[in-house]
Design a protein around this motif. Structure first.
Motif, PDB file in Angstrom:
ATOM      1  N   VAL A 152       0.922  -1.077  -0.103  1.00 61.14           N
ATOM      2  CA  VAL A 152       0.015   0.062  -0.078  1.00 61.14           C
ATOM      3  C   VAL A 152       0.806   1.080  -0.002  1.00 61.14           C
ATOM      4  O   VAL A 152       1.772   1.276   0.725  1.00 61.14           O
ATOM      5  CB  VAL A 152      -0.917   0.192   1.116  1.00 61.14           C
ATOM      6  N   ILE A 212       0.338   5.653  -0.392  1.00 60.66           N
ATOM      7  CA  ILE A 212      -0.433   6.917  -0.423  1.00 60.66           C
ATOM      8  C   ILE A 212       0.318   8.129  -1.114  1.00 60.66           C
ATOM      9  O   ILE A 212       1.358   8.391  -0.517  1.00 60.66           O
ATOM     10  CB  ILE A 212      -0.963   7.333   1.103  1.00 60.66           C
ATOM     11  N   CYS A 247      -5.800  11.578   1.682  1.00 63.58           N
ATOM     12  CA  CYS A 247      -6.174  10.234   2.378  1.00 63.58           C
ATOM     13  C   CYS A 247      -5.117  10.182   3.455  1.00 63.58           C
ATOM     14  O   CYS A 247      -3.724  10.202   3.446  1.00 63.58           O
ATOM     15  CB  CYS A 247      -5.667   9.046   1.308  1.00 63.58           C
ATOM     16  N   TYR A 289      -4.715   4.100   4.950  1.00 63.37           N
ATOM     17  CA  TYR A 289      -5.266   3.286   3.898  1.00 63.37           C
ATOM     18  C   TYR A 289      -4.903   1.936   4.712  1.00 63.37           C
ATOM     19  O   TYR A 289      -3.461   1.782   4.751  1.00 63.37           O
ATOM     20  CB  TYR A 289      -4.790   3.502   2.603  1.00 63.37           C
ATOM     21  N   ILE A 343      -1.411  -1.483  -4.290  1.00 60.39           N
ATOM     22  CA  ILE A 343      -2.243  -0.226  -3.904  1.00 60.39           C
ATOM     23  C   ILE A 343      -1.590   1.114  -3.985  1.00 60.39           C
ATOM     24  O   ILE A 343      -0.758   1.091  -3.084  1.00 60.39           O
ATOM     25  CB  ILE A 343      -3.385  -0.380  -2.794  1.00 60.39           C
ATOM     26  N   VAL A 366      -2.879   5.119  -3.711  1.00 55.37           N
ATOM     27  CA  VAL A 366      -3.854   6.128  -3.458  1.00 55.37           C
ATOM     28  C   VAL A 366      -3.373   7.579  -4.004  1.00 55.37           C
ATOM     29  O   VAL A 366      -2.471   8.210  -3.729  1.00 55.37           O
ATOM     30  CB  VAL A 366      -4.379   6.133  -2.169  1.00 55.37           C
ATOM     31  N   VAL A 372      -8.149   5.244  -6.261  1.00 55.78           N
ATOM     32  CA  VAL A 372      -7.630   3.967  -5.625  1.00 55.78           C
ATOM     33  C   VAL A 372      -7.022   3.257  -7.005  1.00 55.78           C
ATOM     34  O   VAL A 372      -7.572   2.956  -7.666  1.00 55.78           O
ATOM     35  CB  VAL A 372      -8.285   3.285  -4.875  1.00 55.78           C
ATOM     36  N   ALA A 415     -11.960   6.756  -5.059  1.00 55.27           N
ATOM     37  CA  ALA A 415     -11.781   6.532  -3.562  1.00 55.27           C
ATOM     38  C   ALA A 415     -13.100   7.360  -2.793  1.00 55.27           C
ATOM     39  O   ALA A 415     -13.502   8.465  -3.046  1.00 55.27           O
ATOM     40  CB  ALA A 415     -10.540   7.280  -2.994  1.00 55.27           C
ATOM     41  N   GLU A 418     -10.526  -3.477   1.660  1.00 55.52           N
ATOM     42  CA  GLU A 418     -10.127  -1.972   1.843  1.00 55.52           C
ATOM     43  C   GLU A 418     -10.775  -1.463   2.972  1.00 55.52           C
ATOM     44  O   GLU A 418     -11.991  -1.432   3.039  1.00 55.52           O
ATOM     45  CB  GLU A 418     -10.117  -1.150   0.744  1.00 55.52           C
TER      46      GLU A 418
END
Length: 817
Positions: A219, A221, A227, A230, A290, A292, A318, A328, A348
């Motif tokens: 993950v 960001i 965000c 996450y 992932i 974001v 996302v 998102a 998620e």
């Protein structure tokens, strides 16, 4: 938010209170309950039956004869017309004597010669909202799960014996957009505890997939402002199918249609915790990654509703590092949708910024239960508990194995809120006499923690689920509503009071309106927004101002903030003339928005303006007098009357030729101030070109800034006694150059004559060949008076001679002979 009474009872003890009583208590404590809906629409004596056999009706092709075991000892023979009835099913059976919605009573009957001992029911016949049921069972009889016990009451099996409280929440109470939030509220009102789901224990019982989540998924960001957190879990070996009946009942009570076990679990946990979740097919993600981030200009995504969306750079996505897989907080993408073939799920749970989700949701026209909660800011500390709860339920009801650990990225942490609450302040606000201990008991009922903070004070620690509480007045409101508004004593207000009155600005604006309407003008109110071309031909008083464009205008005609009132006044004139109303006299008092910056970095100045427009006849035709057209002096005279009434001194007129105005019939208004003379307005005739463009006859306009006039206006009306001593009048007629302003001559006369000059009036201006080229004769009437004695003739003669001498010296004036 729809709150099921039965579901609520799983988190807080509501025994001893009916749904209606809870609704009353909620409403009295500040959360309004619009309605209490009974899910039972009048159903009695309906049980679960087992279809032992199904045979075709001997005399009807569309009817079937079924033998039903209803758990009553003897089998029943029931004739049924549903297409989907079959042997081996478990179905709702209305027994003889049962009552269905609408008052339908089931009796023994014969259908085409075959006896029927009851009725096999569909969901609609039981009063259920069949649109909330899975599509495959919306038609025909309702088929129940095989594990359902024969003979049990359908009212219990389908949770029909339930009531739903519909909460009408204010925007600040987003914490009650969840069953746990509602449970905390009920617990506070009743003084009881809250039982939370134990997701960690359920995960341990479910067992592990034998892999670490961090080894399979990652993950990141990129958009850290949009965000802050996450988190994701990996679940393998999933079997997509039907969710358990109890969960379907919970979802339908909340107004959500069951779809499959994965989607139903994410919706169930969202309703439970108020934390939206989303499940991705992990096989469709690029290496389980992932990211974001914000969308790129022109980027596209086909969402779950099979609509291709064109995205804008402010929208949060996302992605899997190569492609977007969800908008998102709004809606997932079709390219990562969970299908019947899905076996690996990336689950998620995140904290997206409410402002980002709100803007994206509105712009795309996508509103959902998830976006509704994100828009109002979800509880940042519910991200992981909700994720674990959903993972445990998927493991239990979808056969999945949960990978060890959580893959997550944190861009910002929640700052705990602690507020000092003083007992004196609470009692002063509420008019109560509560002790600090009593306030502490109320705080404990809210499940807040606190500690002493000095004499008569508490330091209250607010849990993250109550994001609406940020100040001590918010806590005071909590104390008030839980103490009971009805328990707060009625007391008279104390303190210094002052009578209401208008401010100076309000008073003068009211005077101006009255005076202008008494002068024959009609007030109009026009839009503050205008077309970009409106100020081109007639820029108004602030010709250097930069128009401010709106970010999201209603239309091009209303796409900029106005810098002048005149263009819209001329629209009103044209509107009336197009309807044969040729004589128009109107005014408006309103604001223009002025800035000289091409790129707006600060708020514009809001200038309060008075604008007047006049065209047509001063008065209509009459047998005793001829009609006359309005001219420059009509509009000037109306304004002079207003200025005189307000007691404003130091206003003069000087000729001017601004854009859009007639070069020979226009003047600027100058007001003397401590800093010198300041141009505050313009008055004159429109330029013939502007009149032709707008198809107008001779039209006269005035626009003046009111703020300097408000400052210079007198605060009060001063009354004076009638003069006791006689006045002395003197007239004079002088010939001067035609370019000499008469107003300057009047100022010079007033300066020389001083306090003895009571009034000055120009009563004639004459030009002609006898006077010579570029010459004019100005006739002026002067009135002299002394306030305390009678003036002598010699005094008046001497003073008048000084006046004439001043005019001769300053303006080369000659006495007319």
């Amino acid at each position: 938010m729809n709150v099921s009474y039965q579901w609520l009872s799983e988190y807080v003890d509501v025994s001893g209170f009916t749904a209606e009583e809870l609704a009353e208590k909620l409403t009295r404590s500040g959360i309004e309950v619009d309605i209490v809906e009974d899910r039972n629409k009048g159903v009695t004596n309906v049980v679960v039956g087992y279809v032992k056999s199904r045979e075709k009706h001997p005399d009807a092709d569309k009817l079937s004869v079924c033998i039903i075991d209803a758990g009553q000892g003897e089998d029943l023979q029931i004739v049924c017309g549903a297409k989907n009835i079959d042997a081996g099913q478990k179905v709702p059976v209305a027994m003889i004597g049962a009552v269905l919605p609408g008052g339908l009573q089931i009796k023994r009957a014969k259908l085409r010669g075959v006896e029927s001992q009851g009725m096999i029911c569909s969901a609609k016949e039981l009063g259920l909202n069949d649109k909330l049921l899975p599509k495959e069972i919306q038609e025909g009889i309702l088929v129940l799960p095989q594990e359902t016990e024969v003979g049990s009451s359908v009212l219990d099996v389908l949770a029909i014996n339930d009531k739903v409280l519909e909460l009408d929440l204010t925007p600040n109470r987003s914490d009650c957009l969840s069953m746990l939030g509602a449970a905390y509220e009920i617990a506070a009102i009743l003084g009881r505890s809250v039982k939370l789901p134990d997701a960690e224990a359920a995960l341990q019982q479910a067992g592990s997939a034998g892999v670490k989540a961090a080894d399979r998924i990652s993950v990141k960001i990129t958009a850290t402002e949009q965000c802050s957190h996450y988190a994701a879990r990996l679940i393998e070996g999933v079997r997509v199918g039907t969710s358990p009946l109890w969960m379907q009942n919970r979802l339908m009570a909340a107004g959500i249609r069951p779809i499959n076990n994965i989607v139903d679990i994410t919706n169930f946990v969202m309703l439970e915790y108020g934390q939206p979740l989303h499940a991705f097919d992990a096989e469709q993600l690029n290496n389980g990654h992932i990211d974001v981030r914000l969308a790129e200009a022109g980027e596209k995504l086909v969402t779950l509703d099979d609509v291709e969306r064109t995205l804008e750079p402010h929208m949060l996505l996302v992605t899997d590092g190569t492609k977007p897989v969800a908008i998102a907080g709004v809606m997932g993408g079709a390219n990562s949708e969970v299908t019947n073939d899905t076996t690996r799920i990336l689950l998620e749970s995140a904290k997206f910024a409410g402002s980002s989700v709100r803007r994206t949701s509105r712009q795309l026209g996508l509103r959902s239960e998830a976006s509704l909660r994100f828009e109002k800011e979800v509880n940042p500390e519910a991200v992981l508990p909700a994720l674990n709860r959903a993972a445990a339920l998927i493991a239990e009801y979808a056969g999945g194995k949960v990978a060890d650990g959580i893959a997550q990225a944190i861009a910002g942490s929640h700052k705990p809120v602690s507020i000092e609450l003083a007992a004196d302040r609470v009692n002063n606000y509420l008019g109560t006499a509560l002790s600090l201990d009593e306030m502490g008991q109320i705080i404990e009922r809210l499940h807040f923690t606190f500690e002493p903070a000095g004499e008569g004070k508490l330091l209250v620690h607010v849990p993250s689920r109550r994001g609406d509480i940020t100040r001590d007045v918010d806590l005071i409101e909590e104390v008030a509503r839980l103490f009971g508004y009805d328990n707060i004593p009625t007391t008279l207000m104390t303190g210094v009071t002052t009578p209401g009155s208008l401010s100076k600005e309000q008073s003068i604006r009211r005077i101006a309106r009255n005076l202008l309407t008494q002068s024959g003008l009609h007030e109009v109110i026009t839009y503050s927004f205008t077309h970009p071309d409106q100020t081109v031909s007639l820029p108004g008083l602030y010709s250097a101002a930069k128009p401010i464009s709106l970010a999201m205008p209603m239309s091009e005609d209303r796409s900029q903030l106005r810098t002048s009132l005149l263009p819209h006044l001329l629209e009103v004139v044209s509107y009336n003339r197009n309807r044969t109303m040729d004589d128009v006299a109107i005014f408006e008092i309103g604001k223009a928005f002025i800035t000289d910056e091409s790129a707006l970095t600060a708020l514009p100045q809001e200038k309060l303006l008075l604008s007047i427009a006049m065209t047509g006849k001063r008065r209509g035709a009459h047998w005793a007098q001829k009609s006359e057209a309005v001219d420059f002096y009509d509009i000037k005279g109306i304004f002079d009357r207003l200025i005189s009434y307000l007691g404003v001194k130091g206003l003069t007129y000087t000729s001017a030729s601004p854009d859009g105005f007639h070069p020979g019939r226009t003047a600027e208004l100058l007001l003397a101030t401590s800093e010198g003379s300041k141009v505050i307005g313009r008055v004159g005739q429109l330029h013939p070109t502007v009149q032709q463009q707008r198809d107008l006859d001779d039209t006269y306009v005035l626009e003046v800034e009111l703020s300097p006039i408000l400052e210079a206006a007198g605060d009060a009306i001063v009354y004076k006694l009638l003069p006791r001593y006689p006045s002395v009048g003197r007239d004079l007629a002088v010939v001067v150059n035609a370019s000499v302003p008469v107003g300057l001559m009047e100022q010079s006369i007033a300066e020389v004559a001083g306090d003895l000059l009571e009034s000055i009036q120009v009563f004639d201006i004459y030009t002609g060949e006898r006077l010579g080229a570029n010459r004019k004769s100005v006739a002026i009437a002067l009135v002299y008076r002394h306030a305390e004695r009678t003036l002598l003739d010699e005094e008046v003669t001497e003073l008048h001679a000084k006046v004439v001498q001043t005019l001769e010296q300053q303006y080369e004036a000659e006495l007319r002979k």
